[in-house]
Design an enzyme around this catalytic site. Structure first.
Site, PDB file in Angstrom:
ATOM      1  N   HIS A  97       3.169   1.247   3.466  1.00  0.00           N
ATOM      2  CA  HIS A  97       2.766   2.016   4.645  1.00  0.00           C
ATOM      3  C   HIS A  97       3.950   2.673   5.341  1.00  0.00           C
ATOM      4  O   HIS A  97       3.761   3.499   6.232  1.00  0.00           O
ATOM      5  CB  HIS A  97       2.009   1.126   5.640  1.00  0.00           C
ATOM      6  CG  HIS A  97       2.823  -0.011   6.186  1.00  0.00           C
ATOM      7  ND1 HIS A  97       3.013  -1.180   5.489  1.00  0.00           N
ATOM      8  CD2 HIS A  97       3.497  -0.158   7.352  1.00  0.00           C
ATOM      9  CE1 HIS A  97       3.769  -2.001   6.208  1.00  0.00           C
ATOM     10  NE2 HIS A  97       4.077  -1.399   7.340  1.00  0.00           N
ATOM     11  N   HIS A 124       7.961   6.512  11.511  1.00  0.00           N
ATOM     12  CA  HIS A 124       6.534   6.838  11.608  1.00  0.00           C
ATOM     13  C   HIS A 124       6.377   8.347  11.764  1.00  0.00           C
ATOM     14  O   HIS A 124       7.103   8.984  12.529  1.00  0.00           O
ATOM     15  CB  HIS A 124       5.894   6.139  12.816  1.00  0.00           C
ATOM     16  CG  HIS A 124       5.858   4.650  12.715  1.00  0.00           C
ATOM     17  ND1 HIS A 124       4.789   3.962  12.169  1.00  0.00           N
ATOM     18  CD2 HIS A 124       6.762   3.706  13.081  1.00  0.00           C
ATOM     19  CE1 HIS A 124       5.036   2.665  12.216  1.00  0.00           C
ATOM     20  NE2 HIS A 124       6.232   2.483  12.766  1.00  0.00           N
ATOM     21  N   THR A 211       3.733  -2.398  16.428  1.00  0.00           N
ATOM     22  CA  THR A 211       2.694  -1.372  16.270  1.00  0.00           C
ATOM     23  C   THR A 211       1.950  -1.467  14.948  1.00  0.00           C
ATOM     24  O   THR A 211       1.104  -0.627  14.660  1.00  0.00           O
ATOM     25  CB  THR A 211       3.288   0.043  16.415  1.00  0.00           C
ATOM     26  OG1 THR A 211       4.228   0.273  15.355  1.00  0.00           O
ATOM     27  CG2 THR A 211       3.976   0.211  17.766  1.00  0.00           C
ATOM     28  N   THR A 212       2.253  -2.471  14.142  1.00  0.00           N
ATOM     29  CA  THR A 212       1.481  -2.755  12.931  1.00  0.00           C
ATOM     30  C   THR A 212       1.053  -4.215  12.973  1.00  0.00           C
ATOM     31  O   THR A 212       1.688  -5.026  13.655  1.00  0.00           O
ATOM     32  CB  THR A 212       2.310  -2.500  11.657  1.00  0.00           C
ATOM     33  OG1 THR A 212       3.529  -3.252  11.726  1.00  0.00           O
ATOM     34  CG2 THR A 212       2.631  -1.021  11.495  1.00  0.00           C
TER      35      THR A 212
END
Length: 274
Positions: A97, A124, A211-212
């Site tokens: 990811h 990101h 944030t994940t």
């Protein structure tokens, strides 16, 4: 003899069950369990329901958020960031990811006499945090961890411009190697995190989360006020290196829930890289 045989069978069964448990517990890092597709059953709105140990993803102190700087409180005792980064052996890892740069010993950031070791940085696209409602093209996260497992993350946002980001330029050739292959690790030699050129004078600070998944809360977030530049080519390299479907890997902004946002400097708007 019969008792010994039974004991041996029980021991073998225990080893088998233990291996199954360990295999399952290791699946947390499998990016197929979650996605950034907001219409998907495993999209960001549902992360907290996918696994019991991800329930904090539905918490009240989640990140990222929109930072409205007129609401930020200027705190006079917020100091220039005390960082002591140093060159370190680095490993580039494709996590599926995202692309992560892991540092063996990249130095530390000190807050209130506590040292937070710089463990890794990743990117990101587009940015996860927004400032005054504006989303940027890229965001870098510098992840620091203390000896007792507490996190401080520095977020740096980028917009597309004429000038490439010097730090990404250092690793451009290495980004091409692990393309689209999760779990691929490659040592890339000595990397100096000081090349990120973070002056640490003007920033926002608030309490949020990773944030994940598992979206651990209690993270100190430091968002640099200066917007740096990056080229389209550099963003494309980062996007091509991750798995299909993760070219856009930004979690939507989360409710602020009346959290305090502190700032070292009072002004409206952002600072552009000169």
């Amino acid at each position: 003899m019969r008792m010994a045989a039974i004991t041996k069978m029980l021991f073998i069964s225990f080893l088998f069950l233990s291996s199954v448990f360990l295999a399952r517990s290791g699946e947390v890092d499998d990016e197929s369990e979650f996605s950034y597709d907001e219409k998907s059953e495993n999209g960001p709105a549902n992360w907290g329901n996918i696994r019991p140990d991800w329930k904090e993803c539905s918490g009240k102190l989640q990140s990222p958020i929109d930072i409205f700087d007129l609401r930020a409180e200027v705190v006079s005792n917020l100091r220039i960031l005390q960082k002591d980064y140093k060159p370190s052996n680095a490993t580039l890892l494709n996590r599926g990811h995202d692309i992560m740069l892991r540092l063996d010993d990249g130095g530390y950031l000190k807050i209130n006499e506590t040292q937070y070791q710089l463990k890794q940085l990743h990117w990101h696209t587009p940015s996860e945090h927004t400032i005054n409602g504006e989303r940027f093209n890229l965001e870098a996260h510098l992840v620091h961890e203390s000896n007792n497992g507490k996190f401080v993350v520095i977020g740096i946002v980028y917009e597309i411009g004429l000038w490439p980001d010097p730090f990404l330029s250092m690793i451009e050739n290495d980004l091409k190697v692990p393309a689209n292959k999760k779990g691929i690790e490659r040592g890339i030699g000595i990397i100096d995190p000081n090349q990120i050129k973070l002056d640490g004078k003007k920033y926002f600070r608030y309490i949020g989360s990773l944030t994940t998944p598992p979206c651990t809360e209690g993270v100190v977030w430091i968002i640099d006020r200066k917007v740096k530049t990056v080229t389209r080519r550099q963003i494309k390299l980062l996007q091509e290196a991750v798995h299909d479907g993760f070219e856009t890997n930004a979690r939507p902004t989360q409710p602020e829930n009346e959290r305090y946002i502190n700032s070292t400097y009072h002004s409206f708007g952002i600072e552009k890289q000169q």
